[in-house]
Design a protein around this motif. Sequence first.
Motif, PDB file in Angstrom:
ATOM      1  N   LEU A  18       0.924  -1.540  -0.104  1.00 38.63           N
ATOM      2  CA  LEU A  18       0.196   0.215   0.128  1.00 38.63           C
ATOM      3  C   LEU A  18       1.176   1.295   0.613  1.00 38.63           C
ATOM      4  N   GLU A  19       1.547   1.052   0.911  1.00 41.87           N
ATOM      5  CA  GLU A  19       2.968   1.756   0.866  1.00 41.87           C
ATOM      6  C   GLU A  19       3.530   2.717  -0.518  1.00 41.87           C
ATOM      7  N   LYS A  20       4.095   1.241  -1.153  1.00 41.16           N
ATOM      8  CA  LYS A  20       4.588   1.931  -2.498  1.00 41.16           C
ATOM      9  C   LYS A  20       3.690   2.363  -3.477  1.00 41.16           C
ATOM     10  N   LEU A  25       1.471   7.638  -6.041  1.00 45.10           N
ATOM     11  CA  LEU A  25       0.395   8.949  -6.333  1.00 45.10           C
ATOM     12  C   LEU A  25       0.424   9.993  -5.476  1.00 45.10           C
ATOM     13  N   GLY A  26       0.861   9.744  -4.070  1.00 45.13           N
ATOM     14  CA  GLY A  26       0.909  10.772  -3.719  1.00 45.13           C
ATOM     15  C   GLY A  26       0.156  10.373  -2.294  1.00 45.13           C
ATOM     16  N   VAL A  27      -0.169   9.193  -1.839  1.00 47.07           N
ATOM     17  CA  VAL A  27      -1.284   9.365  -1.319  1.00 47.07           C
ATOM     18  C   VAL A  27      -0.867   7.983  -0.059  1.00 47.07           C
ATOM     19  N   LYS A  28      -0.965   8.656   1.103  1.00 50.70           N
ATOM     20  CA  LYS A  28      -0.925   7.921   2.403  1.00 50.70           C
ATOM     21  C   LYS A  28      -1.440   6.378   1.648  1.00 50.70           C
ATOM     22  N   LYS A  29      -0.715   5.013   2.645  1.00 48.71           N
ATOM     23  CA  LYS A  29      -1.571   4.314   2.483  1.00 48.71           C
ATOM     24  C   LYS A  29      -2.306   4.116   3.651  1.00 48.71           C
ATOM     25  N   MET A  46      -8.392  10.572  -8.869  1.00 46.42           N
ATOM     26  CA  MET A  46      -7.378   9.306  -8.370  1.00 46.42           C
ATOM     27  C   MET A  46      -7.425   8.129  -9.505  1.00 46.42           C
ATOM     28  N   ALA A  47      -8.561   7.721  -9.784  1.00 45.42           N
ATOM     29  CA  ALA A  47      -8.469   7.676 -11.269  1.00 45.42           C
ATOM     30  C   ALA A  47      -7.636   7.447 -12.211  1.00 45.42           C
ATOM     31  N   ARG A  52      -2.233   6.197 -15.082  1.00 42.80           N
ATOM     32  CA  ARG A  52      -1.669   7.362 -15.426  1.00 42.80           C
ATOM     33  C   ARG A  52      -0.161   6.404 -15.050  1.00 42.80           C
ATOM     34  N   GLU A  53       0.114   6.897 -13.656  1.00 41.83           N
ATOM     35  CA  GLU A  53       1.014   5.982 -13.087  1.00 41.83           C
ATOM     36  C   GLU A  53       1.408   4.437 -13.309  1.00 41.83           C
TER      37      GLU A  53
END
Length: 118
Positions: A18-20, A25-29, A46-47, A52-53
């Motif tokens: 979750l962290e990686k 995405l610039g969001v926390k786990k 977010m979708a 994209r990423e």
Amino acid sequence: MTQGERIREVRKALGLTLEKFGDKLGVKKNTLSALERGVNGLTDQMAKAICREYNVSYDYLIYGEGDPFDDLPQTVLDELCIQYELDDIDRQIIDLYISLPKELRDKVKAYVLNKLKK
């Protein structure tokens, strides 16, 4: 399968925690965990970031249709190879050239220009 379950499936397929997964995405786990569990809804922003990423199909992520991953070029070099119909040797030559230090690339350019003038 819910959108959250599809996010989890994509993350697991990529072998990411979750962290990686969230780092890119610039969001926390905790945010991702809430999305995966369906506690929070998936925003369009977010979708699109996930697609994209991680090269994920938007239709798959939102609607559950099609394959999870788009078969798109991963790098600019991949795109060039497709656009100009370059084979593996062409790709290796370009990859080698761009990996050279600038001073060496300048010498290669000077050499090629000199040969072209003759």
